[in-house]
Design a protein around this motif. Sequence first.
Motif, PDB file in Angstrom:
ATOM      1  N   ASP A  69       0.859  -1.184   0.000  1.00  0.00           N
ATOM      2  CA  ASP A  69       0.000   0.000   0.000  1.00  0.00           C
ATOM      3  C   ASP A  69       0.900   1.241   0.000  1.00  0.00           C
ATOM      4  O   ASP A  69       1.525   1.559   1.014  1.00  0.00           O
ATOM      5  CB  ASP A  69      -0.913  -0.022   1.225  1.00  0.00           C
ATOM      6  N   LEU A  70       0.975   1.939  -1.136  1.00  0.00           N
ATOM      7  CA  LEU A  70       1.859   3.103  -1.230  1.00  0.00           C
ATOM      8  C   LEU A  70       1.429   4.225  -0.292  1.00  0.00           C
ATOM      9  O   LEU A  70       2.262   4.999   0.179  1.00  0.00           O
ATOM     10  CB  LEU A  70       1.900   3.626  -2.673  1.00  0.00           C
ATOM     11  N   HIS A  71       0.135   4.311  -0.027  1.00  0.00           N
ATOM     12  CA  HIS A  71      -0.337   5.337   0.910  1.00  0.00           C
ATOM     13  C   HIS A  71       0.238   5.102   2.308  1.00  0.00           C
ATOM     14  O   HIS A  71       0.598   6.051   3.013  1.00  0.00           O
ATOM     15  CB  HIS A  71      -1.864   5.350   0.963  1.00  0.00           C
ATOM     16  N   GLU A  72       0.343   3.840   2.681  1.00  0.00           N
ATOM     17  CA  GLU A  72       0.936   3.508   3.979  1.00  0.00           C
ATOM     18  C   GLU A  72       2.419   3.887   4.005  1.00  0.00           C
ATOM     19  O   GLU A  72       2.914   4.408   5.009  1.00  0.00           O
ATOM     20  CB  GLU A  72       0.755   2.022   4.261  1.00  0.00           C
ATOM     21  N   CYS A  73       3.120   3.644   2.876  1.00  0.00           N
ATOM     22  CA  CYS A  73       4.533   4.047   2.790  1.00  0.00           C
ATOM     23  C   CYS A  73       4.672   5.559   2.902  1.00  0.00           C
ATOM     24  O   CYS A  73       5.582   6.067   3.583  1.00  0.00           O
ATOM     25  CB  CYS A  73       5.139   3.568   1.473  1.00  0.00           C
ATOM     26  N   LEU A  74       3.776   6.300   2.239  1.00  0.00           N
ATOM     27  CA  LEU A  74       3.823   7.764   2.307  1.00  0.00           C
ATOM     28  C   LEU A  74       3.548   8.246   3.726  1.00  0.00           C
ATOM     29  O   LEU A  74       4.238   9.157   4.228  1.00  0.00           O
ATOM     30  CB  LEU A  74       2.800   8.365   1.335  1.00  0.00           C
ATOM     31  N   GLU A  75       2.555   7.659   4.365  1.00  0.00           N
ATOM     32  CA  GLU A  75       2.223   8.072   5.726  1.00  0.00           C
ATOM     33  C   GLU A  75       3.368   7.765   6.687  1.00  0.00           C
ATOM     34  O   GLU A  75       3.667   8.552   7.594  1.00  0.00           O
ATOM     35  CB  GLU A  75       0.935   7.378   6.183  1.00  0.00           C
ATOM     36  N   SER A  76       4.016   6.618   6.497  1.00  0.00           N
ATOM     37  CA  SER A  76       5.158   6.274   7.350  1.00  0.00           C
ATOM     38  C   SER A  76       6.291   7.274   7.163  1.00  0.00           C
ATOM     39  O   SER A  76       6.923   7.712   8.132  1.00  0.00           O
ATOM     40  CB  SER A  76       5.651   4.857   7.011  1.00  0.00           C
ATOM     41  N   THR A  77       6.542   7.661   5.914  1.00  0.00           N
ATOM     42  CA  THR A  77       7.598   8.638   5.634  1.00  0.00           C
ATOM     43  C   THR A  77       7.266   9.989   6.256  1.00  0.00           C
ATOM     44  O   THR A  77       8.127  10.638   6.868  1.00  0.00           O
ATOM     45  CB  THR A  77       7.787   8.789   4.107  1.00  0.00           C
TER      46      THR A  77
END
Length: 455
Positions: A285-293
């Motif tokens: 889930d790229l949104h999860e990667c963005l939120e983590s960043t």
Amino acid sequence: MFALKQSYPEMSVLHSSETQGLSLDSSLQDLSLYDLSIEIDRPGSEVAQALEDNQLLPGVVLTDLGQFAGMISRRRFLECMSRPYGLELFLKRPIKCLYVLAHTDILIFPSDTLIVMAARRSLQRSPELLYEPIVVEIEPRLYKLLDVHQLLIAQSHIHELTTRLLKEQTKSQMMQTEKMASLGQMVAGVAHEVINPVNFISGNLEYLSNYSQDLIKLISAYEREIPKESPLIAEIKAEIEFDFLQEDMLQMIDSMKMGTERLVKIVNSLRNFSHIGESNKKAVDLHECLESTLLILHNRVKHSIEVVKKYGQLPPVPCYSGQVSQVFMNIISNAIDALMDKKESDAEPTYGWKPQIEIATEVIEVDNSTWAAVRIADNGSGIPLEIQGRIFETFFTTKPVGKGTGLGLAISHQIVTEKHRGKLNLRSRSQSDADALGESQLATGTEFEILLPLG
């Protein structure tokens, strides 16, 4: 008679001091050029005299009333002179008579042409033209000659520089890769050690909340059953501010719950980011990667930069989550730096301007393929057009010494294009570009578009 505009170079090859001064970005104007022009209506004997006076002169520039008319090389001139009756035919006649016979295709470059590019074009000529001098345009109506031998020596030196730099870059990239792998292992280890006590605290907070409520419930029952309290109890309740304690204790436990939940998210984000060396792609889930960043960078963003999220519908994307998170980290960090630089450098801030990062995602069709698109844009000062082509070069940076390594965007480009067969596109408008186009009122800024294949 002819006139020399400057003295001839003493040698037809570059001196060692000149080659040492060359770099990968050196252009033709950094080389020794021959500066001799003769009007085309002058007799051929003047060319012969010039070539005799300087045995290293590769040829002469021909002009017609001061305008560039062509070039005749030493080799072509001597070939014509060596023909039967050549001396009688051409020495006393205007040079243009000889030029009709000796004319060949001429290679003309602006003086700011890179040496490597000029050498490549020169070597692509037909064999009979391979050693013809090159005409260099210094400025309008001013032309000089470059001996191909000098050009090839300079190109050879630049090739040596390139080889040396590639070795250094390879070594640096290996060190960076090892450093990132070590950092990933360290972060993963720290996150693993931290997550256990955090989970312990988080799990026990729920029990603590329930126990506190039970105790308060019990005390309330005592107050109802024994309405008259002793002086000692009244004194203790006043000393500990019992009414405030009941209310604040529950709020404090709720705050602790929120804090531990956030801490769990941060630790999980670090664990996701530490997966840089993973060997297999996974649907992510790229949104999860963005939120983590964004969570990791929250401290740099929270007080001064507005983050606008325009997330679309994205399916799970097959990728290396740790590497993709590193790309997001590098690009968002660069955006933060650009915004902070603009904020600090603007003596008179633009009215209504506020630093902003916009992150948008969507699924798009490009070249008959389906891609997951992530666009990260800032409204900073932008990147000038003349350096946009180098922005993904290893070690190229616009940041001051000590602040930028020139590796972040280069590694990001490598991760997207080589590791994921994707695309990393740049769109930017700087203030100088806007001014040049007479569009100063348009907004400046930079956008990076990351395209990852879904198929």
